[in-house]
Design a protein around this motif. Structure first.
Motif, short mmCIF file in Angstrom:
data_model
loop_
_atom_site.label_atom_id
_atom_site.label_comp_id
_atom_site.label_asym_id
_atom_site.label_seq_id
_atom_site.Cartn_x
_atom_site.Cartn_y
_atom_site.Cartn_z
N ARG A 51 7.02 -25.94 -8.09
CA ARG A 51 6.51 -27.26 -8.12
C ARG A 51 4.84 -27.20 -8.96
N HIS A 52 4.66 -26.20 -9.33
CA HIS A 52 3.41 -25.90 -10.12
C HIS A 52 3.48 -26.06 -11.53
N ILE A 53 2.55 -26.99 -12.17
CA ILE A 53 2.56 -27.15 -13.60
C ILE A 53 1.88 -25.81 -14.47
N ARG A 54 2.38 -25.15 -15.45
CA ARG A 54 1.77 -23.99 -16.10
C ARG A 54 1.74 -24.35 -17.44
N TYR A 55 0.64 -23.99 -18.06
CA TYR A 55 0.62 -24.14 -19.63
C TYR A 55 0.62 -22.63 -20.31
N TYR A 56 1.20 -22.40 -21.31
CA TYR A 56 1.17 -21.05 -22.12
C TYR A 56 -0.18 -21.03 -23.02
N LYS A 57 -0.94 -19.93 -22.85
CA LYS A 57 -1.98 -19.87 -23.61
C LYS A 57 -2.10 -20.03 -25.20
N ALA A 58 -0.80 -19.53 -25.66
CA ALA A 58 -0.31 -19.69 -26.93
C ALA A 58 -0.13 -21.04 -27.45
#
Length: 71
Positions: A51-58
């Motif tokens: 349920r968590h939103i994550r963003y790739y640093k790239a």
């Protein structure tokens, strides 16, 4: 088992940022980031882990590169 797992993860594994970390990295509020996700503009790729939103640093760095004004 935990140390074996960490040994199997390579150093070039993708880095994932939380919404809070991403907002801090971009110097914006988490609310602005949530609004961007809702309206789809500007396009900043993200993924869900449970349920968590994550963003790739790239992806964040690519977004910054695409939107850098050179003059």
């Amino acid at each position: 088992m935990k140390t074996q797992l960490s040994q199997n993860i390579s150093n070039d594994a993708p880095i994932l940022f939380s919404s809070e970390q991403t907002a801090q990295y971009l110097n914006i509020s988490t609310r602005t980031l949530a609004n961007w996700r809702c309206v789809g503009h500007p396009h900043l790729e993200y993924t869900r882990v449970g349920r968590h939103i994550r963003y790739y640093k790239a992806a964040i760095d690519a977004y910054l590169a695409r939107n850098t004004v050179k003059g």
